[in-house]
Design a protein around this motif. Structure first.
Motif: not given
Length: 327
Positions: A113-114, A141-145, A241-246, A299-304
């Motif tokens: 999940f994001t 955790v595939s991304g953090l916004v 950490g490894p999680v992509p961030v927006t 913005l949430l439709r763009i995966p971090p």
């Protein structure tokens, strides 16, 4: 009398039992409000709200995303439609991170999940990522916004009422005596642009009024002291950490001003090994998900960590860090 919008929102979800992990709470069990929307087969989002509000903050964004996302929401203990013990309960960021971890494993049942966080929820999200990084988890955790929040308190501009509620002398009597309607109207005017209309303000008041929620405000806002102790370590863990961030920030915010986002970007995201991006939303205040739901949902439709592909109307891409790609 229960506000109609609160009743409709409440009927969309349910309550689950949660046993606090905070030692001072001695294993107390609480009813926690949760809600899921959309098809479980779609990309999953877990949304974590801030202080002093609830998952209802995201209702405009959820309406735009539920057709092609699986959206998971929770009212943290002390907030919204969850239990709000008035005495002898310590509300902590660390406990809430454990709660979100528990819900992802059980009620939400997610493999990936994001994570979308706002305000106090930003710190809950950072604590959760630190927990996952150090202890491991059966999910990704595939991304953090991250939306507006004072995750670096030296740059915060707390309001007078926040400072008064936080103080050990003035906080308890204000929590007992300040009318819910006055508090809600102040939030509606100060933190949203334009100010929330009468119907939205009534819904905010209804969420705060559930189980006499004003009475726990002094206890709830102590999260700022917990944040102050741990904020540097949480941000350092995010950096490593490894999680992509927006990072997505409403520019009109005077409480968690853009200077906070600038600091987080320059000190923790701009040069990290994992991909990151920094967006500003010029027409949004402290609650961009209420002020500009179309922009936030876009913005949430763009995966971090991925290329947005094209400009997002109503938002400005300030900077990107995409390691391994030509600059």
């Amino acid at each position: 009398m229960v506000d109609e919008q609160v009743r409709v929102w409440a009927d969309r979800g349910s309550h689950v039992r949660w046993r606090s992990t905070t030692a001072e709470n001695d294993g107390r069990e609480l009813d926690v409000y949760v809600q899921t929307r959309g098809d479980r087969g779609n990309p999953a989002l877990v949304l974590v709200h801030g202080y002093p509000t609830s998952s209802y903050d995201f209702h405009r964004v959820v309406a735009l995303l539920e057709e092609d996302h699986f959206v998971c929401l929770v009212d943290l203990p002390g907030y919204g439609l969850s239990d709000k013990p008035h005495t002898d309960h310590r509300y902590t960021i660390a406990d809430d991170a454990r709660l979100v971890d528990h819900l992802v494993r059980t009620t939400f049942g997610l493999d990936a999940f994001t994570l979308v966080t706002h305000d106090r929820g930003d710190s809950v999200g950072l604590a959760l990522l630190d927990l996952v990084r150090t202890e491991g988890a059966p999910y990704d955790v595939s991304g953090l916004v991250m939306l507006n929040g004072n995750v670096w308190l030296p740059l915060a501009q707390l309001t007078g009422i926040q400072k008064a509620l936080l103080h050990p002398v003035t906080g308890p009597p204000i929590s007992r005596m300040l009318p819910t309607r006055v508090f809600a109207r102040g939030l509606a005017r100060r933190t949203c642009t334009p100010a929330l209309d009468a119907a939205e303000t009534a819904a905010l008041e209804g969420m705060l009024a559930h189980q006499q929620g004003m009475r726990v405000q002094h206890r709830l806002i102590q999260y700022l002291n917990e944040r102050r102790v741990h904020e540097a370590a949480w941000l350092a863990s995010l950096t490593a950490g490894p999680v992509p961030v927006t990072l997505a920030w409403g520019e009109l915010d005077t409480i968690a001003p853009p200077a906070v986002a600038d600091f987080v970007w320059s000190e923790h995201l701009a040069s990290r090994e994992a991909a990151s991006s920094y967006w500003r939303i010029p027409a949004a205040n402290h609650y961009p998900q209420l002020d500009q739901p179309d922009v936030v949902s876009a913005l949430l439709r763009i995966p971090p960590g991925t290329d947005p592909g094209k400009p997002v109307a109503g938002a400005r891409l300030v900077a990107e860090n995409r390691p391994g790609e030509p600059s």
